[in-house]
Design an enzyme around this catalytic site. Structure first.
Site, PDB file in Angstrom:
ATOM      1  N   PRO A   1      72.809   8.262  27.915  1.00  0.00           N
ATOM      2  CA  PRO A   1      73.664   8.565  26.764  1.00  0.00           C
ATOM      3  C   PRO A   1      74.874   7.633  26.707  1.00  0.00           C
ATOM      4  O   PRO A   1      75.505   7.375  27.718  1.00  0.00           O
ATOM      5  CB  PRO A   1      74.123   9.994  27.028  1.00  0.00           C
ATOM      6  CG  PRO A   1      73.245  10.523  28.100  1.00  0.00           C
ATOM      7  CD  PRO A   1      72.705   9.366  28.855  1.00  0.00           C
ATOM      8  N   GLU A   2      75.179   7.138  25.527  1.00  0.00           N
ATOM      9  CA  GLU A   2      76.350   6.290  25.364  1.00  0.00           C
ATOM     10  C   GLU A   2      77.443   7.087  24.653  1.00  0.00           C
ATOM     11  O   GLU A   2      77.265   8.262  24.333  1.00  0.00           O
ATOM     12  CB  GLU A   2      75.951   5.020  24.613  1.00  0.00           C
ATOM     13  CG  GLU A   2      74.792   4.326  25.321  1.00  0.00           C
ATOM     14  CD  GLU A   2      74.665   2.838  25.048  1.00  0.00           C
ATOM     15  OE1 GLU A   2      75.624   2.225  24.550  1.00  0.00           O
ATOM     16  OE2 GLU A   2      73.591   2.295  25.354  1.00  0.00           O
TER      17      GLU A   2
ATOM     18  N   LYS B   1      82.698   8.403  28.014  1.00  0.00           N
ATOM     19  CA  LYS B   1      81.472   9.158  28.254  1.00  0.00           C
ATOM     20  C   LYS B   1      81.735  10.454  29.027  1.00  0.00           C
ATOM     21  O   LYS B   1      80.806  11.092  29.513  1.00  0.00           O
ATOM     22  CB  LYS B   1      80.472   8.281  29.010  1.00  0.00           C
ATOM     23  CG  LYS B   1      80.078   7.017  28.232  1.00  0.00           C
ATOM     24  CD  LYS B   1      78.901   6.335  28.900  1.00  0.00           C
ATOM     25  CE  LYS B   1      78.990   4.832  28.807  1.00  0.00           C
ATOM     26  NZ  LYS B   1      77.976   4.174  29.637  1.00  0.00           N
TER      27      LYS B   1
ATOM     28  N   ASN C   1      74.631   0.252  27.538  1.00  0.00           N
ATOM     29  CA  ASN C   1      73.789  -0.943  27.503  1.00  0.00           C
ATOM     30  C   ASN C   1      73.228  -1.267  26.118  1.00  0.00           C
ATOM     31  O   ASN C   1      73.130  -2.433  25.734  1.00  0.00           O
ATOM     32  CB  ASN C   1      72.649  -0.766  28.509  1.00  0.00           C
ATOM     33  CG  ASN C   1      72.079  -2.103  28.962  1.00  0.00           C
ATOM     34  OD1 ASN C   1      72.727  -3.139  28.812  1.00  0.00           O
ATOM     35  ND2 ASN C   1      70.874  -2.086  29.487  1.00  0.00           N
TER      36      ASN C   1
ATOM     37  N   ARG D   1      71.835  -3.978  35.267  1.00  0.00           N
ATOM     38  CA  ARG D   1      71.227  -3.437  34.065  1.00  0.00           C
ATOM     39  C   ARG D   1      70.374  -4.523  33.452  1.00  0.00           C
ATOM     40  O   ARG D   1      70.695  -5.698  33.541  1.00  0.00           O
ATOM     41  CB  ARG D   1      72.309  -3.030  33.055  1.00  0.00           C
ATOM     42  CG  ARG D   1      73.345  -2.089  33.623  1.00  0.00           C
ATOM     43  CD  ARG D   1      72.759  -0.729  33.947  1.00  0.00           C
ATOM     44  NE  ARG D   1      72.378  -0.016  32.739  1.00  0.00           N
ATOM     45  CZ  ARG D   1      73.214   0.716  32.011  1.00  0.00           C
ATOM     46  NH1 ARG D   1      74.467   0.839  32.373  1.00  0.00           N
ATOM     47  NH2 ARG D   1      72.793   1.343  30.928  1.00  0.00           N
TER      48      ARG D   1
END
Ligand SMILES: [Zn+2]
Length: 289
Positions: free
Chosen positions: A33-34, A82, A194, A279
């Site tokens: 989740p962003e 976040k 990301n 990532r």
């Protein structure tokens, strides 16, 4: 599915499990989740909990297993980057973070919550219960000490006090760092993950490996990121292309090996980041340098 969730929320139904499902939706594309998804989660928790007295709290993490917040009224739930902060009228904050796999589900208080072994926290009033699954962080702290939990964060891209200039200043402080890494560092900007970082870089024609000091227009990049998050915060899942159709929602994220939507060059991918925090970055070697 997306529109159904939104109507549901607007109709006074704070969740119907949509919080949890939104992350399943997100996972198809993403994984983690962003900031936009956390913002939406905060709003759903706020709708279910704020202004109501907790009739039950169930902390299923060892450190707080004996804590009981029942009798306290929730004043609000907000997101900060976040992170999620649920505050009570007793000056207490419940700090949670979804990390990789976490989600919150809101359901009627009388219904039995499923997936018992995955539950980390339940906060309930006489109407709703919010059930937190696989949360990466669950802690109770005095509201006055919230800075301990979120004080390290850079400007919150969806916060009421979003500070564009401060975000740019923090990014510029380490000019040799690859821009792809710097964008993901929550101490620079809080909320970008990301997918957004990958798409921002494509849309600005920047390679993830370009040093921050060599990004010609950092302001435009940061502004674009803030606009993308803001445009996505009300929906489940992320769209950067303008197309809601499955498989058409991103320019390069999740599209390694496929042709670039602009120039047809094969999208490449590689890992980026410090050891242990790598990532996968996707980019078009023709459109981005
Ligand atoms: Zn291209």
């Amino acid at each position: 599915m997306v529109s159904g969730h939104r109507t549901g929320t607007a109709g006074g139904w704070p969740g119907d499990g949509s919080v949890a499902r939104s992350y399943e939706g997100g996972r198809r594309l993403a994984g983690v989740p962003e900031g936009d998804a956390v913002w939406l989660t905060a709003r759903r928790l706020h709708t279910a909990l704020a202004g109501r007295v907790l009739t039950r709290s169930d902390f299923r993490v060892p450190r707080f297993a004996t804590s009981d917040l029942s009798g306290q009224a929730v004043t609000e739930t907000v997101s900060c980057g976040k992170h999620l902060l649920t505050r009570t009228d007793a000056g207490i904050t419940v700090h949670t973070h979804l990390r990789m796999d976490g989600s919150w589900r809101v359901q009627p208080a009388a219904e039995r919550a499923s997936g018992g072994h995955r539950i980390r926290l339940i906060l309930a009033n006489d109407t709703w219960q919010a059930v937190g699954y696989l949360l990466g962080v669950v802690e109770i702290l005095p509201t006055a000490d919230e800075q301990r939990a979120v004080g390290h964060l850079g400007p919150d891209m969806l916060g009421p006090d979003w500070d564009q200039a401060e975000a740019e200043r923090r990014l510029r402080a380490d000019p040799a760092r690859p821009i792809g890494e710097a964008l993901l560092d929550q101490r620079n900007l809080a909320g970008v993950g990301n997918i957004f970082a990958t798409e921002m870089l494509f849309l600005r024609g920047l390679s993830p490996w370009r040093p921050v000091g060599e990004v010609a227009d950092l302001r435009a990049l940061v502004e674009l990121g803030q606009r993308l998050l803001d445009a996505n915060k009300e929906r489940d899942g992320i769209v950067t292309t303008g197309s809601q159709r499955r498989g058409e929602r991103t320019w390069v994220y999740g599209r390694a090996g496929q042709p670039c939507r602009r120039c047809g060059t094969t999208i490449r991918k590689a890992e980026q980041g410090d050891p242990g925090e790598e990532r996968v970055r996707a980019w078009c070697p023709h459109c981005q340098d």
